[in-house]
Scaffold this active site. Structure first.
Site, short mmCIF file in Angstrom:
data_model
loop_
_atom_site.label_atom_id
_atom_site.label_comp_id
_atom_site.label_asym_id
_atom_site.label_seq_id
_atom_site.Cartn_x
_atom_site.Cartn_y
_atom_site.Cartn_z
N LYS A 81 55.15 43.26 31.67
CA LYS A 81 56.05 43.73 30.62
C LYS A 81 56.82 44.94 31.15
O LYS A 81 56.27 45.76 31.89
CB LYS A 81 55.20 44.11 29.40
CG LYS A 81 55.97 44.45 28.14
CD LYS A 81 54.97 44.68 27.01
CE LYS A 81 55.64 44.94 25.67
NZ LYS A 81 54.64 45.08 24.59
N SER A 131 55.93 42.59 20.54
CA SER A 131 57.02 42.93 21.45
C SER A 131 56.88 42.31 22.84
O SER A 131 57.84 42.32 23.62
CB SER A 131 57.11 44.45 21.59
OG SER A 131 55.94 45.00 22.16
N SER A 153 51.46 43.05 19.37
CA SER A 153 52.44 42.75 20.42
C SER A 153 51.96 41.81 21.51
O SER A 153 52.76 41.35 22.32
CB SER A 153 52.93 44.05 21.06
OG SER A 153 53.71 44.78 20.15
#
Length: 528
Positions: free
Chosen positions: A115, A197, A221
């Site tokens: 990420k 996310s 997330s």
């Protein structure tokens, strides 16, 4: 393909037969058999390495081709690592020199996407999907990245995300959107919510653009994008994995976890990244006591459901999902769990569910606003160089670059609210105390009184419960709606119960094997 810079592409998405056929890849290797990379597990890849059917270099080249083909539509990868090929070549050389004398580890030579909030001391940016941090220089790798490198993993690149974890403007920024990559798409249903996310991490794994990925979670997330993209998401107990070098939201809730296509792959990744870290002393020293001797892969047990007591809290999800395909599938899965030896304790009720599920009432948002400003400012101050050094600088950047950051469209209201806070004062301390009380009176009391090993819920409705107390959870693919939109089943527990959750999730996965890739054409390594 631009290496080490943002990957751009078309905004539309259409997975036609022509597109799928263009993805067929044939790489000749000495021998007779074929090896299928699509959907290959880490165990299968390592076996192929050992049998000289595949090299890390070929695997990396395959994934780069996948990204070049799919990313203009999916927009799940922000940057490719220009050093990925050399890392793969190094892994191949190490394997050749080793000649099977010792086991190099499950992740040796395996490509991993990170990420875009995980610091990497290399040619990649660490930007949270925002142009504000492009060009910033981190002092060192994030601890979990160091551990991946030590394990011989190949850092393939950075995955997209909902910009700034969506915290720039909660409820305004679309899930999966960031300025640097654009709007990420769900590979099963382009119009479907990819969630966030860690959207890019989940999409890339689902679409076979990488073997495994790392995500982070404060409030859903990892679990939510894994659920919506038909992959496994493992959210560890807070502190089990170091957060050092990862752009923060709220340290009391932030955790780093695995996203993969199988439970075993998530566990292999977890085994590498857990452990005490002096750079994240308080949280990791507290959670280190939960790590079992011998690691977590010993709990990959097909009979792991036998004797387990699983609680179903229907007031978490019944109103939202009543009459849906998800509920029908969930009832069938409860029968599978029973047939596999679990006891289902049904129709439980958790105290204060409405409050727990509302961050504005639970104290979570209050703590986040103040905690984010403090933690982000500390992170930015530690950078070797950066265009921005504080949350106030980021807000100003967004104002001055409104077209690039779509500030007029999405705003930055949450950022502005966070900037107005002035430390962790009495209001914030009371918010933390409220979250602790809600957790004690909620999940902890429920599980203790009913002697439960885990909670089981359809979809993502348990996320607020797990977020408030820093509890672990794992979601596994559980089905597809009529429009092909995926959904999962989530198992959650108290702190340190990863061994039980892994046993439960793995046994369920092996009993059902529901996941399917978003594309039906097989991709082969041809050895003829």
């Amino acid at each position: 393909m631009l290496m080490g810079t943002a990957i751009k592409g078309a905004t539309s998405i259409s997975f036609s037969i022509t597109t799928v056929l263009a993805l067929l890849l044939f790489i000749p290797i000495d021998g007779q058999d074929q090896f299928t990379i699509i959907e290959a597990t880490i165990d299968e890849i390592q076996t192929a390495f050992d049998q000289n059917k595949l090299t890390s270099t070929q695997l990396v080249e395959f994934y780069i081709t996948q990204i070049e083909t799919l990313n203009p539509q999916l927009r799940s990868v922000i940057e490719l690592n220009p050093d990925a090929r050399s890392q793969a070549e190094k892994a191949d050389l190490e394997r050749k020199r080793n000649q099977g004398r010792r086991f190099l580890g499950e992740l040796h030579g395996i490509p991993v996407l990170l990420k875009d909030t995980f610091a990497t001391k290399d040619k990649l940016n660490t930007s949270a999907g925002s142009y504000a941090l492009v060009g910033s220089v981190v002092p060192r790798d994030a601890t979990v990245v160091e551990r991946l490198r030590d394990a011989g993993a190949v850092i393939l690149g950075k995955a997209s995300l909902t910009e700034w974890y969506s915290f720039r403007a909660l409820g305004k920024i679309p899930n999966g959107w960031c300025a640097r990559a654009g709007q990420a798409k769900n590979p099963y249903l382009p119009s479907g919510d990819p969630c966030g996310s860690s959207s890019g991490s989940a999409i890339s794994v689902a679409a076979n653009m990488v073997t495994v990925s790392l995500g982070s979670e404060t409030h859903g997330s990892i679990l939510c994008p894994a659920d919506r993209n038909s992959v496994v998401g493992l959210k560890p107990t807070v502190g089990l994995t170091s957060r050092a070098g990862v752009i923060p939201v709220l340290p009391q809730h932030d955790t780093i976890g695995a996203i993969s296509r199988t439970v075993s792959d998530a566990v292999y990744l977890l085994d590498v990244i857990v452990g005490f870290d002096s750079r994240d002393y308080e949280a990791t020293s507290e959670a280190a006591r939960y790590i079992p001797v011998g690691g977590y892969k010993q709990f990959l047990n097909e009979n792991g459901l036998k004797g387990k007591r699983l609680g179903v809290v229907r007031n978490l999800f019944s109103n939202a999902l009543n009459g849906s395909t998800v509920i029908t599938a969930f009832e069938n899965h409860l029968n599978t769990l029973r047939q596999s030896g679990a006891t289902i304790v049904d129709d439980l009720e958790m105290a204060n569910v409405d409050v727990i599920s509302n961050p504005g009432k639970s104290g979570e948002l209050t703590a986040m606003l103040a905690g984010f400003k403090i933690a982000l400012n500390e992170y930015l101050q530690e950078l070797v160089s950066s265009p921005v050094r504080s949350l106030a600088d980021v807000i100003a950047f967004n104002q001055n670059n409104a077209d690039m950051e779509k500030t007029k469209e999405y705003g930055q209201g949450t950022f502005i609210s966070a900037e107005k806070t002035s430390g962790f004062g009495e209001k914030e301390r009371k918010a933390v105390e409220l979250m602790e009380k809600l957790s004690r009176d909620g999940i902890e009391k429920l599980m203790t009184e009913n002697e439960l090993d885990a909670l089981v819920t359809p979809g993502t409705r348990v996320i607020p419960v797990l977020a408030l107390g820093g509890y672990p959870g794992i979601t596994v693919p559980a089905g597809y709606e009529g429009n092909q939109m995926p959904f999962g089943i989530c198992f959650g527990g108290l702190k340190g119960t990863e061994p039980k959750l892994i046993e439960i999730a793995y046994a369920f996965e092996q009993a059902t094997m529901i996941r399917r890739p978003p594309f039906v054409t097989p991709f082969w390594i041809d050895e003829r």
